[in-house]
Write an enzyme that holds these catalytic residues in place. Structure first.
Site: not given
Ligand SMILES: N[C@@H](CCC(=O)N[C@@H](CS)C(=O)NCC(=O)O)C(=O)O
Length: 326
Positions: A63, A96, A131-132, A195
């Site tokens: 990521c 994840w 869940v990021t 994206y």
């Molecule tokens: N605003 C967040 C965005 C993080 C993000 O979108 N991470 C992605 C992975 S690259 C994620 O975990 N996506 C899972 C989802 O959206 O369900 C940051 O910059 O920390």
């Protein structure tokens, strides 16, 4: 892909119907700050004081947002103060996971959970949230400090200054207006732009996202033809934020997200800059192309139903970059 709704995991994707085919990234929900004395940061609650061993960073090596935080942890030499663990690169119906059947995965060293969403449930059993990664976790209070990489980068830059080695400031006061101005177009056009191109579900949304990406790259190429880094001769947060997108571009975004108008290796300055940063101490260790490629090509079945991972490009990121020639 899914999310938590009132504390329950539901397997649903991003809905682009309300936005004319445009992918809209949701806002992060935990926005507290670690500060030197535990005083409140620009927003969120107080009580998160910088202490060695208290915080844990959950990242994915795939990521780009998590990658920023991992790089700051390296550059600020916080490895002994903040522990880190790596999730499995595949993100499918359970989001994840902490599965261990891939090189360089750590499972969940704190609670032996199976899924990252369970960590979010621990922080808030009623949460409605995506869940990021990254997640910055407080082991004392057993909650999430922040799941916003832009904030985590800033707090790692300053909060631990008293107890860590002396390192450069990546958001120095005199450059803040310039860095903010760079972030203001690099984030929408490039970091998130790829994206938006990749996840667009209408031709128009794709066309405008792809235009924005390549306009942005042209602009960055022009700046980097004049100076070593985006804000001048000094590496700053703005560079790290751009760079985590550049390092994934030729392997993933060109093909998987249809950003194929040009590759980074077609831009002499961007490509030299990519190698310049790659070659700085500690950075190459944060780059894992297996995680990157397996994550993207295998986690989006709507874009790549058979999950084929293309064969590897041959990079020479250790080739001389000549950007320090003066
Ligand atoms: N605003 C967040 C965005 C993080 C993000 O979108 N991470 C992605 C992975 S690259 C994620 O975990 N996506 C899972 C989802 O959206 O369900 C940051 O910059 O920390």
């Amino acid at each position: 892909m899914g999310m938590l709704q009132e504390g329950r995991w539901v397997d649903i994707g991003y809905d682009t119907t309300a936005s004319q085919g445009k992918f809209v990234r949701t806002q992060s929900q935990w926005r507290h700050w670690i500060t030197a004395e535990g005083q409140a940061g620009p927003h969120g609650a107080s009580g998160f004081a910088a202490e060695p061993g208290r915080y844990h960073l959950y990242v994915s090596l795939a990521c780009p947002w998590a990658h920023r935080t991992l790089i700051l942890r390296q550059l600020k030499q916080l490895q002994k103060l903040i522990s880190v663990s790596v999730v499995h690169p595949l993100m499918l119906e359970n989001g994840w996971t902490f599965a261990r059947d891939f090189p360089r995965t750590d499972g969940d060293p704190l609670y032996q959970l199976d899924y990252l969403y369970q960590l979010y449930q621990k922080a808030d059993p009623q949460a409605t949230t995506r869940v990021t990664v990254p997640v910055l976790w407080d082991k004392h209070r057993e909650t999430i400090v922040s799941n916003e990489s832009a904030d985590i980068v800033r707090m790692l830059n300053t909060a631990f200054t008293e107890m860590a080695a002396i390192t450069p400031d990546y958001y120095p006061q005199e450059l803040q207006p310039q860095i903010d101005a760079l972030n203001a177009w690099i984030y929408p056009q490039i970091n998130n732009g790829v994206y938006q191109a990749g996840f667009a579900t209408s031709q128009q949304a794709y066309d405008s996202a792809a235009d924005a990406v390549f306009d942005g790259l042209d602009k960055a190429e022009e700046i980097l033809s004049q100076q070593r880094y985006l804000a001048g001769e000094q590496l700053t947060e703005a560079d790290i934020r751009l760079w985590t997108t550049l390092i994934r571009f030729d392997d993933v975004y060109v093909t998987h997200f249809k950003c194929h108008r040009r590759r980074i290796s077609d831009y002499p300055n961007l490509y030299g800059y990519l190698r310049d940063i790659y070659q700085q101490p500690g950075i190459a260790d944060t780059v894992d192309l297996r995680h990157i490629c397996h994550h993207y090509y295998r986690s989006h079945p709507h874009l790549n139903p058979a999950g084929i991972v293309p064969d590897r490009l041959q990079h020479d990121w250790l080739a001389p970059h000549h950007r320090d020639a003066g």
